[in-house]
Design a protein around this motif. Sequence first.
Motif, PDB file in Angstrom:
ATOM      1  N   UNK A   1       0.871  -1.178   0.000  1.00  8.67           N
ATOM      2  CA  UNK A   1       0.000   0.000   0.000  1.00  8.67           C
ATOM      3  C   UNK A   1       0.904   1.223   0.000  1.00  8.67           C
ATOM      4  N   UNK A   2       0.831   2.007  -1.070  1.00 13.19           N
ATOM      5  CA  UNK A   2       1.776   3.099  -1.305  1.00 13.19           C
ATOM      6  C   UNK A   2       1.062   4.439  -1.189  1.00 13.19           C
ATOM      7  N   UNK A   3       1.579   5.306  -0.330  1.00 13.89           N
ATOM      8  CA  UNK A   3       1.009   6.644  -0.195  1.00 13.89           C
ATOM      9  C   UNK A   3       1.409   7.498  -1.396  1.00 13.89           C
ATOM     10  N   UNK A   4       0.475   8.303  -1.897  1.00 15.05           N
ATOM     11  CA  UNK A   4       0.751   9.208  -3.012  1.00 15.05           C
ATOM     12  C   UNK A   4       0.349  10.622  -2.618  1.00 15.05           C
ATOM     13  N   UNK A   5       0.856  11.601  -3.375  1.00 11.95           N
ATOM     14  CA  UNK A   5       0.475  12.984  -3.149  1.00 11.95           C
ATOM     15  C   UNK A   5      -0.923  13.262  -3.671  1.00 11.95           C
ATOM     16  N   UNK A   6      -1.417  14.439  -3.386  1.00 12.58           N
ATOM     17  CA  UNK A   6      -2.766  14.789  -3.841  1.00 12.58           C
ATOM     18  C   UNK A   6      -2.866  14.814  -5.357  1.00 12.58           C
ATOM     19  N   UNK A   7      -1.714  14.998  -6.031  1.00 15.50           N
ATOM     20  CA  UNK A   7      -1.712  14.977  -7.496  1.00 15.50           C
ATOM     21  C   UNK A   7      -1.458  13.580  -8.050  1.00 15.50           C
ATOM     22  N   UNK A   8      -1.384  12.586  -7.163  1.00 15.80           N
ATOM     23  CA  UNK A   8      -1.158  11.211  -7.588  1.00 15.80           C
ATOM     24  C   UNK A   8       0.295  10.819  -7.701  1.00 15.80           C
ATOM     25  N   UNK A   9       1.226  11.748  -7.426  1.00 22.83           N
ATOM     26  CA  UNK A   9       2.651  11.431  -7.538  1.00 22.83           C
ATOM     27  C   UNK A   9       3.103  10.570  -6.366  1.00 22.83           C
ATOM     28  N   UNK A  10       4.058   9.694  -6.626  1.00 25.47           N
ATOM     29  CA  UNK A  10       4.543   8.772  -5.605  1.00 25.47           C
ATOM     30  C   UNK A  10       5.874   9.227  -5.027  1.00 25.47           C
ATOM     31  N   UNK A  11       6.791   9.649  -5.867  1.00 22.26           N
ATOM     32  CA  UNK A  11       8.120  10.034  -5.413  1.00 22.26           C
ATOM     33  C   UNK A  11       9.163   9.481  -6.356  1.00 22.26           C
ATOM     34  N   UNK A  12      10.403   9.963  -6.254  1.00 25.96           N
ATOM     35  CA  UNK A  12      11.432   9.562  -7.218  1.00 25.96           C
ATOM     36  C   UNK A  12      11.750   8.077  -7.197  1.00 25.96           C
ATOM     37  N   UNK A  13      11.536   7.401  -6.069  1.00 28.24           N
ATOM     38  CA  UNK A  13      11.865   5.979  -5.991  1.00 28.24           C
ATOM     39  C   UNK A  13      10.945   5.122  -6.855  1.00 28.24           C
ATOM     40  N   UNK A  14       9.744   5.632  -7.153  1.00 27.17           N
ATOM     41  CA  UNK A  14       8.799   4.903  -8.005  1.00 27.17           C
ATOM     42  C   UNK A  14       8.240   5.808  -9.103  1.00 27.17           C
ATOM     43  N   UNK A  15       9.004   6.801  -9.496  1.00 31.22           N
ATOM     44  CA  UNK A  15       8.531   7.776 -10.479  1.00 31.22           C
ATOM     45  C   UNK A  15       8.219   7.099 -11.815  1.00 31.22           C
ATOM     46  N   UNK A  16       7.005   7.298 -12.289  1.00 30.47           N
ATOM     47  CA  UNK A  16       6.605   6.723 -13.569  1.00 30.47           C
ATOM     48  C   UNK A  16       6.224   5.263 -13.516  1.00 30.47           C
TER      49      UNK A  16
END
Length: 230
Positions: free
Chosen positions: A66-81
């Motif tokens: 279960x991965x937390x994301x930002x309000x814009x749906x971004x995850x972070x550089x470790x899982x970017x894209x």
Amino acid sequence: MLTLPVAEIRRATPESRIVRLSLDRAFAYAPGQSALIGLHGQPDRRHYSFATPPDAAAADGALEFLVRVGRDGSIGPHLDGIRRGSLVDVEGPEGRFIFPPALDARACLFVAGGTGIAPIRAMLLRATAMPGLSLSLAYSARSSRDFAYLPELKALRRDAGLRLLLTATRDAPDTWKHERGRLTPTRLSTLVESPETMCFVCGPPALVEDVPRGLMALGIADARILTEIF
């Protein structure tokens, strides 16, 4: 370290996603443990707890997080894209927040805050396979929209006798039929069957600090309360 392809990404809540990685080999871990994960070939990785017990992962052929994301749906550089088919490195397992293979208790209380439900879910699903255990879950989230796995938890309440307490600490509509506010000792007392109850607590720092104090005030010994900050 394993390198596994993404089998599925789906929305759990507005600010979290369920990420499932195809698993085609044996991988040993204990319910409650975590792994460092990140896109294959780049050094940035972060800890995520396994959201299913190992027997379920083996049967499904998938590791679930279960991965937390930002309000814009971004995850972070470790899982970017990240997308279906992306390769993800999995390093672990790690951690001492573990559901034991044998218990000296007849009742378990699980307490989760936010995405801290992930390791608690793995523990809870393991516990449902152990006959004779009375199971309770207190689950706190900021709003009524932030409860991951809610249909499944309600099914466990219906089919497995899980005692389920939900509380939204900030926002909930007038139609919300559950609790509002923080997990107080008074609320927890409705789920504590005896001083021998084993308790597993995972969530943000404030919850992991406050809930054990409340449980000890209800007569639970510190040694019977396992915690993890998430």
